[in-house]
Enzyme design. Structure first.
Site, PDB file in Angstrom:
ATOM      1  N   SER A  21       0.852  -1.190   0.000  1.00  0.00           N
ATOM      2  CA  SER A  21       0.000   0.000   0.000  1.00  0.00           C
ATOM      3  C   SER A  21       0.889   1.242   0.000  1.00  0.00           C
ATOM      4  O   SER A  21       2.073   1.166  -0.339  1.00  0.00           O
ATOM      5  CB  SER A  21      -0.933  -0.024   1.216  1.00  0.00           C
ATOM      6  OG  SER A  21      -1.939   0.952   1.090  1.00  0.00           O
ATOM      7  N   ASN A  22       0.349   2.375   0.373  1.00  0.00           N
ATOM      8  CA  ASN A  22       1.134   3.625   0.417  1.00  0.00           C
ATOM      9  C   ASN A  22       0.603   4.523   1.525  1.00  0.00           C
ATOM     10  O   ASN A  22      -0.308   4.141   2.255  1.00  0.00           O
ATOM     11  CB  ASN A  22       1.091   4.318  -0.948  1.00  0.00           C
ATOM     12  CG  ASN A  22      -0.328   4.650  -1.359  1.00  0.00           C
ATOM     13  OD1 ASN A  22      -1.004   5.432  -0.699  1.00  0.00           O
ATOM     14  ND2 ASN A  22      -0.815   4.006  -2.417  1.00  0.00           N
ATOM     15  N   ARG A  23       1.170   5.718   1.627  1.00  0.00           N
ATOM     16  CA  ARG A  23       0.901   6.575   2.793  1.00  0.00           C
ATOM     17  C   ARG A  23      -0.321   7.476   2.642  1.00  0.00           C
ATOM     18  O   ARG A  23      -0.548   8.359   3.463  1.00  0.00           O
ATOM     19  CB  ARG A  23       2.142   7.437   3.075  1.00  0.00           C
ATOM     20  CG  ARG A  23       3.324   6.640   3.618  1.00  0.00           C
ATOM     21  CD  ARG A  23       4.571   7.514   3.739  1.00  0.00           C
ATOM     22  NE  ARG A  23       4.273   8.823   4.244  1.00  0.00           N
ATOM     23  CZ  ARG A  23       4.725   9.966   3.720  1.00  0.00           C
ATOM     24  NH1 ARG A  23       5.508   9.927   2.667  1.00  0.00           N
ATOM     25  NH2 ARG A  23       4.406  11.117   4.245  1.00  0.00           N
ATOM     26  N   SER A  24      -1.124   7.286   1.621  1.00  0.00           N
ATOM     27  CA  SER A  24      -2.296   8.156   1.464  1.00  0.00           C
ATOM     28  C   SER A  24      -3.280   7.950   2.624  1.00  0.00           C
ATOM     29  O   SER A  24      -3.647   6.822   2.955  1.00  0.00           O
ATOM     30  CB  SER A  24      -3.004   7.853   0.138  1.00  0.00           C
ATOM     31  OG  SER A  24      -4.245   8.517   0.100  1.00  0.00           O
ATOM     32  N   ALA A  91      -4.513   7.461  -4.316  1.00  0.00           N
ATOM     33  CA  ALA A  91      -3.163   6.990  -4.621  1.00  0.00           C
ATOM     34  C   ALA A  91      -3.273   5.483  -4.889  1.00  0.00           C
ATOM     35  O   ALA A  91      -3.172   4.668  -3.968  1.00  0.00           O
ATOM     36  CB  ALA A  91      -2.220   7.273  -3.464  1.00  0.00           C
TER      37      ALA A  91
END
Ligand code: PMT
Length: 221
Positions: A21-24, A91
């Site tokens: 995943s990512n930091r959004s 994102a």
């Protein structure tokens, strides 16, 4: 206007307990949804997993993966809620594991290689696959040459506007309460909106996007 907004990250599973995943945080997309509601628009929000509450009155679709976001966007575009304006603040993971292990992967070897493949491009499918003819807005999360990369996305993804934000900074971009953006428009035109809270920025963005969408409608008549 009917406005579709995507928000938050996607999660691409590796096994039953792990994902990429990512930091959004979803703050930018949810702030846009709230501003659009306050300005009297009808809002559909397609959201990845976030810890936020959707604004009252918004039609919310929760998704996990890029594939689910693609499928949900396709269905919304083909429904009565088909938007005049679509804003892609999510994102979305660009890659996902080719295979998802059915059981938790055990740590036997010193090294583990996970093969990845591209996810479907939701924004990039709007014109070609979903036949979207309205005002199309992408975001560009960049760490360098913001305008250059955003202008490239504007042309490549057939957008009317790409909103560039610098995600190398800690005071703006991912998971912060504030953001600073550059609006990248056709013919190399740019407009900068200086740093402010994502909610205040969203008021300005929704007003400007609706204005530009109306200009586009008039020009097409
Ligand atoms: O959620 P926050 O913590 O508030 O952070 C906000 C934000 C930084 C996530 C947001 O402002 C932002 O920049 N969103 C876009 C992030 C991104 O994925 O940018 P990108 O340059 O990789 O993608 C370009 C555009 O294509 C984006 O509109 C994205 O939603 C879209 N895309 C990308 C890949 C994909 N498979 N499908 C897509 O629709």
């Amino acid at each position: 206007m009917k406005i579709l907004i995507t928000a938050g990250p996607t999660r691409e599973p590796i096994d039953p307990v792990r994902f990429l995943s990512n930091r959004s945080s979803g703050k930018m997309g949810y702030a846009l949804a709230e501003a659009a509601m306050d300005q009297g628009h009808t809002v559909t929000l397609i959201s990845g997993p976030v810890a936020l509450t959707a604004p009252v009155g918004v039609t919310l679709h929760r998704v996990e993966t890029a594939q689910q976001m693609w499928e949900t966007t396709r269905l919304v575009c083909a429904s009565d809620a088909a938007p005049n304006i679509a804003i892609f603040a999510a994102a979305v993971a660009d890659y996902r594991p080719v295979a998802i292990a059915s059981e938790k992967i055990k740590k036997h070897a010193d090294n583990l290689t996970v093969e990845l493949e591209r996810t479907p491009d939701v924004l990039g499918s709007m014109r070609s696959d979903f036949s979207f003819g309205g005002f199309l807005v992408g975001f560009a999360a960049e760490t360098n040459d913001l305008v250059g990369h955003a202008m490239d996305k504007l042309a490549r993804k057939n957008c009317d506007l790409v909103i560039a934000n610098d995600v190398s900074r800690t005071d703006t971009g991912f998971d912060s309460d504030e953001n600073e953006v550059i609006l990248c428009l056709p013919a190399g035109r740019t407009e900068t909106i200086p740093k402010k809270s994502k909610r205040a920025l969203s008021d300005t963005l929704i007003q400007r996007i609706v204005e530009l969408a109306k200009q586009k409608l008039l020009a097409e008549k």
